[in-house]
Design a protein around this motif. Structure first.
Motif, short mmCIF file in Angstrom:
data_model
loop_
_atom_site.label_atom_id
_atom_site.label_comp_id
_atom_site.label_asym_id
_atom_site.label_seq_id
_atom_site.Cartn_x
_atom_site.Cartn_y
_atom_site.Cartn_z
N VAL A 83 0.47 22.47 44.78
CA VAL A 83 1.28 23.69 44.83
C VAL A 83 0.94 24.55 43.61
O VAL A 83 1.07 24.08 42.48
N PRO A 84 0.48 25.80 43.83
CA PRO A 84 0.12 26.63 42.68
C PRO A 84 1.30 26.87 41.74
O PRO A 84 2.45 26.85 42.17
N ARG A 85 0.99 27.13 40.48
CA ARG A 85 2.01 27.26 39.44
C ARG A 85 3.12 28.24 39.82
O ARG A 85 4.31 27.93 39.71
N VAL A 128 8.68 11.87 40.45
CA VAL A 128 9.69 12.77 39.89
C VAL A 128 10.69 13.18 40.97
O VAL A 128 10.31 13.47 42.10
N ASP A 166 20.11 27.50 44.56
CA ASP A 166 20.71 27.05 45.82
C ASP A 166 22.01 26.27 45.61
O ASP A 166 22.90 26.32 46.45
N ASP A 206 8.18 18.03 33.98
CA ASP A 206 7.76 16.93 34.86
C ASP A 206 7.75 17.38 36.32
O ASP A 206 6.84 17.05 37.08
N GLN A 207 8.77 18.15 36.69
CA GLN A 207 8.83 18.65 38.07
C GLN A 207 7.68 19.63 38.34
O GLN A 207 7.06 19.60 39.39
N PHE A 259 4.78 19.70 36.85
CA PHE A 259 3.52 18.95 36.92
C PHE A 259 3.40 18.22 38.27
O PHE A 259 2.34 18.21 38.89
N TYR A 260 4.51 17.65 38.70
CA TYR A 260 4.49 16.90 39.96
C TYR A 260 4.12 17.81 41.13
O TYR A 260 3.26 17.48 41.95
N LEU A 261 4.75 18.99 41.19
CA LEU A 261 4.46 19.93 42.28
C LEU A 261 3.00 20.38 42.22
O LEU A 261 2.30 20.42 43.23
N ARG A 262 2.56 20.72 41.03
CA ARG A 262 1.18 21.22 40.88
C ARG A 262 0.16 20.12 41.16
O ARG A 262 -0.91 20.37 41.72
N MET A 284 9.76 27.66 43.80
CA MET A 284 10.46 26.55 44.47
C MET A 284 11.55 25.98 43.57
O MET A 284 12.67 25.72 44.02
N LEU A 285 11.23 25.80 42.30
CA LEU A 285 12.21 25.18 41.39
C LEU A 285 13.36 26.13 41.06
O LEU A 285 14.51 25.71 40.98
N GLU A 301 -3.41 22.28 39.87
CA GLU A 301 -3.38 22.46 41.33
C GLU A 301 -4.79 22.57 41.91
O GLU A 301 -5.03 22.22 43.06
N MET A 317 4.04 29.39 42.74
CA MET A 317 4.82 28.90 43.87
C MET A 317 5.77 27.77 43.42
O MET A 317 6.91 27.70 43.85
N ALA A 335 15.54 26.31 44.13
CA ALA A 335 16.34 25.08 44.26
C ALA A 335 17.50 25.10 43.27
O ALA A 335 18.61 24.68 43.58
#
Lengths: 253, 447
Positions: free
Chosen positions: B404-406, A90, B419, B394-395, B397-400, B412-413, A75, B408, B416
């Motif tokens: 997006v900090p680890r 993804v 939810d 993979d998700q 890594f994609y967010l970061r 989020m995941l 990040e 956070m 989700a």
């Protein structure tokens, strides 16, 4: 000053050497292309630069905008201005595109010492950028990449790039899975972001993408190293002759 | 066949506990009404015979109550002396609510006014004084709907019948506001209480119940709830529960719900607290064209155990049941899901759906999932699925990779993931409140 300077980069996966001494320098304002056969290490290079786990750097250095890139968290690299457009974006069920991009943008703004955008400001920004890429409001509200076609996913990558405004964008096989119309839309989005302050590294197997995103410099990556560097005409040459002269026969080229 | 959730007798393990329980019982205020007195005595007798369930019986294979018999069950202090600083609520506007401290009704903190004519909402302790016959009649009527539903923890609850909730909504009456039932544990008190919920929603009526159970860490107490619920023809009951007991506590809830023709039952449990929580819910679909939504979520860490055990019993044709249970498990915590669906020979055209998913955040976390379908009718549609997995790399890594900090990205995941279960909650206010509670859990878990 160079934007990114890769020196003698060696990387391996599960003990197998993939990158064997990559040297590459990109200055602000330049668009470089890396072409190469399957298995040359193109995707490995992009993942190593973005900081994905599972790659061991055994030698070499990467300096990005004056910082030691390899010492940064994933990040932190994004916050420093590095952007990787994924070959396979993804899917994230349950997280909307809008929420995802707002969190990402505000995290990056925070690192830069800028105030976060509120919901209204963000919506205005993302709508304007999405319109440029012929993306609908509905696509912004959907879960990240879920139910997106191949072309929509790549447009979504271009949208993220447009919102996050990176200093260096790495496009990993952006043309894969795209028909010609989708390719044109994505390339147009990318070309809009070309600027004297921004560098780009376009990774591709085929010359086709480079008709639409015209590079300043073309490199051939094979067997883990840059084998040859030239102007945009090098791409045409490779298209005609294939990668045979680099010791690799590649039927697809 | 209706006794599947009923453990067999296993008295030896908990002899000392039974002794403790017997010693504690005389502290109860006596009940004059013969049926209620008999109800208590029978409960005591049955519990003494059965003892605490052990892992030797199938229904408790994954959930060990061993620590429970080692609790020192001092009598709960008089609830009136306990200061209360905050009463949780899921609602923006103040509605009817009953508040219990250590299982004892606190009239001064409760609000019973403003209900439509004919609606009866009161503490059981008050009704045992005011109209014991009416209470006994309702309880007897309810129990008759669940033959063979013996259960040691229900027997224990009966033995200590002292307080709880009576809600009776007459035919055709719709409660505009949800009824909140708040059960708080007094800080630092290792005691046991056994609230009982008696809920009758008559034909065509509609109500929403939100149960809050909360306490502080540091006290090993037992909250042992039993509920009997009847939903009449064409009636609708929304029944939500959030459990945030102290992390040294035991929370055991055993619910029996009977549904009549064309009724809707929408229930959801969110387990966040307790050292050991077992939410055991039996739904009897005793009519046609019923819609039963029986879902839940949990988020646990440390040494916590969260057990959600359900029985959905399709007795009649043309009913729908839907169950989505998802959990996030960190540390050395363990999730248990036992979901049984019975489709009886008469229950043609049953449409049953069940999904159970667990997200394991650590290598030492564990899930025991046991979906069970027993189908005796031939024209039915039933599907179920169970999965367990880790956060998707993979998700992450994609967010970061987008900045997006680890931490956070994890929030989020995980959010989700939960939810998908939370979306089953029909009431929007409650859904938002439960989501916020789960997000708060993620916040403390990260720290």
């Amino acid at each position: 000053m160079s934007l990114i300077e890769i020196k003698n980069l060696h990387a391996s996966v599960d003990g197998k050497a993939i990158l064997k001494g990559v040297d590459l320098t990109i200055n602000a304002g330049e668009v470089h292309a890396i072409m190469g056969p399957n298995g040359a290490g193109k995707s490995t290079l992009s993942y190593v630069l973005a900081g994905r786990e599972g790659y061991e750097i055994t030698e070499g250095s990467v300096t990005f905008d004056g910082q030691d890139l390899l010492a940064l968290e994933v990040e932190e690299r994004a916050a420093a201005g590095l952007f990787l457009a994924f070959q396979y974006p993804v899917e994230i069920p349950g997280v909307t595109n809008a929420t995802f991009l707002k969190e990402a943008l505000n995290a990056i703004r925070k690192t830069r010492g800028e105030s976060p955008l509120d919901a209204m400001q963000f919506l205005k920004l993302i709508r304007a950028k999405a319109k440029d890429l012929s993306m609908t409001d509905e696509m912004i509200k959907r879960a990240v990449n879920v139910g997106f076609s191949g072309g929509e996913k790549k447009r979504n990558e271009a949208l993220q790039m447009a919102v996050l405004q990176p200093k260096l964008a790495i496009l990993d096989e952006t043309d894969s899975g795209l028909d010609i119309d989708a390719l044109k839309i994505v390339a147009e989005g990318v070309n809009k972001l070309r600027s004297p302050e921004r560098g780009m590294l376009v990774i591709t197997h085929y010359q086709r993408l480079l008709d639409y995103i015209v590079p300043d410099v073309v490199h051939v990556l094979a067997n883990g190293r840059i084998q040859k560097t030239g102007g945009k005409e090098l791409a045409l040459e490779l298209e005609a002759k294939g990668y045979a002269e680099f010791g690799i026969s590649d039927a697809a080229a | 066949m209706s006794g599947e959730l009923t453990p067999t007798h296993s008295p030896q393990g908990a002899a000392s506990f039974i002794e403790q329980v017997k010693q504690a019982q005389p502290a109860l205020a006596p009940v004059a009404h013969p049926w209620l007195a008999c109800f208590r005595a029978e409960g005591m007798e049955r519990f003494a015979k059965a003892g605490l369930p052990t892992t030797r019986n199938e229904a408790w294979k994954f959930t060990n109550l061993r620590g429970l018999d080692k609790l020192s069950l001092s009598p709960a202090p008089d609830a009136k002396s306990v200061p209360v600083d905050a009463i949780p609520t899921a609602l923006e506007a103040a509605g009817p609510r009953l508040v219990f401290i250590g299982g004892q009704f606190r009239a001064d903190l409760s609000r019973i006014q403003g209900l439509p004519d004919g609606v009866l909402l009161d503490a059981l302790s008050a009704q045992m004084e005011a109209d014991p016959q009416g209470l006994a009649d309702r309880m007897e009527g309810l129990l008759a709907r669940f033959p063979g539903a013996d259960h040691p923890m229900r027997s224990l609850n009966a033995a200590f019948l002292a307080d709880g909730v009576l809600l009776h909504v007459p035919a055709g009456v719709k409660l505009a506001q949800p009824v909140e039932l708040v059960f708080l544990a007094p800080a630092g008190v290792a005691a046991a209480w056994h609230p009982r919920l008696v809920v009758v929603v008559e034909d065509g009526a509609e109500a929403t119940i939100v149960e809050h159970h909360a306490g502080q860490p540091g006290a090993a107490y037992l909250s042992n709830i039993a509920a009997d619920v009847a939903v009449g023809k064409g009636a609708r009951l929304h029944h939500y529960k959030i459990q945030r007991e102290g992390t040294d506590a035991f929370h055991i809830a055993t619910l029996n719900t009977h549904l009549a023709d064309a009724s809707t039952y929408d229930t959801f449990v969110l387990n966040l607290g307790a050292r050991l929580a077992r939410h055991e819910a039996r739904q009897v679909l005793g009519g046609e064209k019923i819609e039963a939504r029986v879902s839940g979520a949990y988020a646990i860490g440390g040494d916590q155990v969260s057990d959600i055990t359900t029985l959905i019993d399709h007795a009649k044709p043309n009913c729908t049941s839907r169950e989505v249970v998802k959990g996030v498990i960190d540390g050395k915590a363990r999730g248990v899901f036992q979901g049984k669906i019975i489709v009886r020979p008469d229950a043609q055209k049953t449409d049953g759906y069940q999904l159970n998913r667990a997200l394991l955040l650590s290598e030492t976390s564990e899930i025991n999932s046991k979906p069970e379908l027993e189908i005796y009718a031939d024209d039915v549609k039933c599907s179920h699925g169970a999965t367990a997995g880790e956060l998707d790399e993979d998700q992450m890594f994609y967010l970061r990779a987008r900045g997006v900090p680890r931490d956070m990205a994890r929030v989020m995941l995980i959010g989700a993931f939960l939810d998908e279960a939370m979306d089953e909650i029909i009431d929007e206010q409650v859904r938002a409140y439960f989501r916020a509670a789960a997000a708060a859990w993620m916040g403390t878990e990260r720290a």
